[in-house]
Design a protein around this motif. Sequence first.
Motif, PDB file in Angstrom:
ATOM      1  N   PHE A  96       7.911 -22.277 -20.740  1.00  0.00           N
ATOM      2  CA  PHE A  96       9.113 -21.734 -20.138  1.00  0.00           C
ATOM      3  C   PHE A  96      10.311 -22.117 -20.998  1.00  0.00           C
ATOM      4  N   ASN A  97      11.444 -21.473 -20.726  1.00  0.00           N
ATOM      5  CA  ASN A  97      12.664 -21.734 -21.461  1.00  0.00           C
ATOM      6  C   ASN A  97      13.806 -21.880 -20.464  1.00  0.00           C
ATOM      7  N   ALA A  98      14.066 -23.109 -20.023  1.00  0.00           N
ATOM      8  CA  ALA A  98      15.133 -23.367 -19.055  1.00  0.00           C
ATOM      9  C   ALA A  98      15.546 -24.830 -19.157  1.00  0.00           C
ATOM     10  N   ASP A  99      16.784 -25.116 -18.741  1.00  0.00           N
ATOM     11  CA  ASP A  99      17.291 -26.484 -18.751  1.00  0.00           C
ATOM     12  C   ASP A  99      16.996 -27.219 -17.454  1.00  0.00           C
ATOM     13  N   GLN A 100      16.752 -26.470 -16.395  1.00  0.00           N
ATOM     14  CA  GLN A 100      16.470 -27.040 -15.084  1.00  0.00           C
ATOM     15  C   GLN A 100      15.829 -25.965 -14.219  1.00  0.00           C
ATOM     16  N   PRO A 101      15.211 -26.354 -13.115  1.00  0.00           N
ATOM     17  CA  PRO A 101      14.609 -25.344 -12.235  1.00  0.00           C
ATOM     18  C   PRO A 101      15.674 -24.413 -11.664  1.00  0.00           C
ATOM     19  N   GLY A 102      15.340 -23.154 -11.534  1.00  0.00           N
ATOM     20  CA  GLY A 102      16.276 -22.173 -10.996  1.00  0.00           C
ATOM     21  C   GLY A 102      16.723 -22.477  -9.581  1.00  0.00           C
ATOM     22  N   TRP A 103      15.838 -23.103  -8.782  1.00  0.00           N
ATOM     23  CA  TRP A 103      16.191 -23.364  -7.386  1.00  0.00           C
ATOM     24  C   TRP A 103      17.379 -24.311  -7.257  1.00  0.00           C
ATOM     25  N   LEU A 104      17.683 -25.102  -8.300  1.00  0.00           N
ATOM     26  CA  LEU A 104      18.863 -25.975  -8.250  1.00  0.00           C
ATOM     27  C   LEU A 104      20.153 -25.156  -8.214  1.00  0.00           C
ATOM     28  N   GLU A 105      20.073 -23.915  -8.700  1.00  0.00           N
ATOM     29  CA  GLU A 105      21.229 -23.020  -8.713  1.00  0.00           C
ATOM     30  C   GLU A 105      21.047 -21.863  -7.729  1.00  0.00           C
ATOM     31  N   GLY A 106      20.066 -21.955  -6.846  1.00  0.00           N
ATOM     32  CA  GLY A 106      19.846 -20.916  -5.848  1.00  0.00           C
ATOM     33  C   GLY A 106      19.064 -19.718  -6.349  1.00  0.00           C
ATOM     34  N   VAL A 107      18.377 -19.840  -7.495  1.00  0.00           N
ATOM     35  CA  VAL A 107      17.594 -18.743  -8.059  1.00  0.00           C
ATOM     36  C   VAL A 107      16.113 -19.009  -7.793  1.00  0.00           C
ATOM     37  N   ILE A 108      15.432 -18.014  -7.268  1.00  0.00           N
ATOM     38  CA  ILE A 108      13.998 -18.131  -7.019  1.00  0.00           C
ATOM     39  C   ILE A 108      13.284 -17.120  -7.903  1.00  0.00           C
ATOM     40  N   SER A 109      12.273 -17.589  -8.647  1.00  0.00           N
ATOM     41  CA  SER A 109      11.484 -16.675  -9.478  1.00  0.00           C
ATOM     42  C   SER A 109      10.002 -16.959  -9.242  1.00  0.00           C
ATOM     43  N   PHE A 110       9.174 -15.960  -9.518  1.00  0.00           N
ATOM     44  CA  PHE A 110       7.750 -16.073  -9.266  1.00  0.00           C
ATOM     45  C   PHE A 110       6.985 -15.595 -10.491  1.00  0.00           C
ATOM     46  N   ASN A 111       5.862 -16.260 -10.757  1.00  0.00           N
ATOM     47  CA  ASN A 111       4.983 -15.888 -11.848  1.00  0.00           C
ATOM     48  C   ASN A 111       3.552 -16.003 -11.345  1.00  0.00           C
ATOM     49  N   LYS A 112       2.846 -14.908 -11.300  1.00  0.00           N
ATOM     50  CA  LYS A 112       1.461 -14.875 -10.834  1.00  0.00           C
ATOM     51  C   LYS A 112       1.333 -15.412  -9.415  1.00  0.00           C
ATOM     52  N   ALA A 113       2.272 -15.074  -8.550  1.00  0.00           N
ATOM     53  CA  ALA A 113       2.243 -15.518  -7.150  1.00  0.00           C
ATOM     54  C   ALA A 113       1.759 -14.382  -6.264  1.00  0.00           C
ATOM     55  N   SER A 114       1.011 -14.744  -5.233  1.00  0.00           N
ATOM     56  CA  SER A 114       0.571 -13.745  -4.269  1.00  0.00           C
ATOM     57  C   SER A 114       1.739 -13.392  -3.348  1.00  0.00           C
ATOM     58  N   LEU A 115       1.617 -12.292  -2.656  1.00  0.00           N
ATOM     59  CA  LEU A 115       2.665 -11.876  -1.732  1.00  0.00           C
ATOM     60  C   LEU A 115       2.900 -12.931  -0.655  1.00  0.00           C
ATOM     61  N   ILE A 116       1.828 -13.530  -0.153  1.00  0.00           N
ATOM     62  CA  ILE A 116       1.989 -14.550   0.888  1.00  0.00           C
ATOM     63  C   ILE A 116       2.745 -15.764   0.347  1.00  0.00           C
ATOM     64  N   GLU A 117       2.510 -16.145  -0.916  1.00  0.00           N
ATOM     65  CA  GLU A 117       3.247 -17.262  -1.524  1.00  0.00           C
ATOM     66  C   GLU A 117       4.729 -16.930  -1.647  1.00  0.00           C
ATOM     67  N   VAL A 118       5.046 -15.693  -1.987  1.00  0.00           N
ATOM     68  CA  VAL A 118       6.443 -15.258  -2.087  1.00  0.00           C
ATOM     69  C   VAL A 118       7.110 -15.329  -0.719  1.00  0.00           C
ATOM     70  N   ILE A 119       6.440 -14.805   0.294  1.00  0.00           N
ATOM     71  CA  ILE A 119       6.992 -14.821   1.653  1.00  0.00           C
ATOM     72  C   ILE A 119       7.188 -16.254   2.143  1.00  0.00           C
ATOM     73  N   GLU A 120       6.201 -17.127   1.917  1.00  0.00           N
ATOM     74  CA  GLU A 120       6.317 -18.528   2.345  1.00  0.00           C
ATOM     75  C   GLU A 120       7.484 -19.228   1.662  1.00  0.00           C
ATOM     76  N   GLU A 121       7.703 -18.933   0.387  1.00  0.00           N
ATOM     77  CA  GLU A 121       8.823 -19.562  -0.338  1.00  0.00           C
ATOM     78  C   GLU A 121      10.158 -19.091   0.221  1.00  0.00           C
ATOM     79  N   TYR A 122      10.271 -17.813   0.511  1.00  0.00           N
ATOM     80  CA  TYR A 122      11.510 -17.307   1.107  1.00  0.00           C
ATOM     81  C   TYR A 122      11.741 -17.911   2.493  1.00  0.00           C
ATOM     82  N   GLU A 123      10.663 -18.108   3.244  1.00  0.00           N
ATOM     83  CA  GLU A 123      10.804 -18.774   4.555  1.00  0.00           C
ATOM     84  C   GLU A 123      11.319 -20.191   4.389  1.00  0.00           C
ATOM     85  N   ARG A 124      10.846 -20.894   3.371  1.00  0.00           N
ATOM     86  CA  ARG A 124      11.304 -22.269   3.114  1.00  0.00           C
ATOM     87  C   ARG A 124      12.785 -22.295   2.751  1.00  0.00           C
TER      88      ARG A 124
END
Length: 126
Positions: A96-124
């Motif tokens: 990856f190419n980043a200085d910090q996780p996106g979630w620290l700035e309110g950005v959520i990204s997914f790579n090879k995630a199932s739909l249920i994993e995406v939904i669960e993350e948004y619920e969190r």
Amino acid sequence: MSQKPTYISLASGDRSLSLVGEAFFEVNKGSKFTVNTEQGAVEVLGTSFNVKDRNSKLEVLCYTGKVKVSSNEHEQIITPGEGVLINGSQIEELNFNADQPGWLEGVISFNKASLIEVIEEYERQF
């Protein structure tokens, strides 16, 4: 109850903790630090990294320094821009190419995630 990711910054001393969920760590050089999860352990010595332990998967991304990831019979050292995803006996190396996780700035990204994993993350998050 869903858990949002956590930002943790620790000073000196011999430290270890158990993690359920996800957290970003900045660890000062000089003292051993271990993050224990159900899927494995992460050992560091002065670095910043993100650990996500969810749905029987362990994902570790290294942002600075070096991180040693151990799970069952697998052990791997990762450096900045590298990561590892452990899902049972399957191990995948990540880049990856980043200085910090996106979630620290309110950005959520997914790579090879199932739909249920995406939904669960948004619920969190929301």
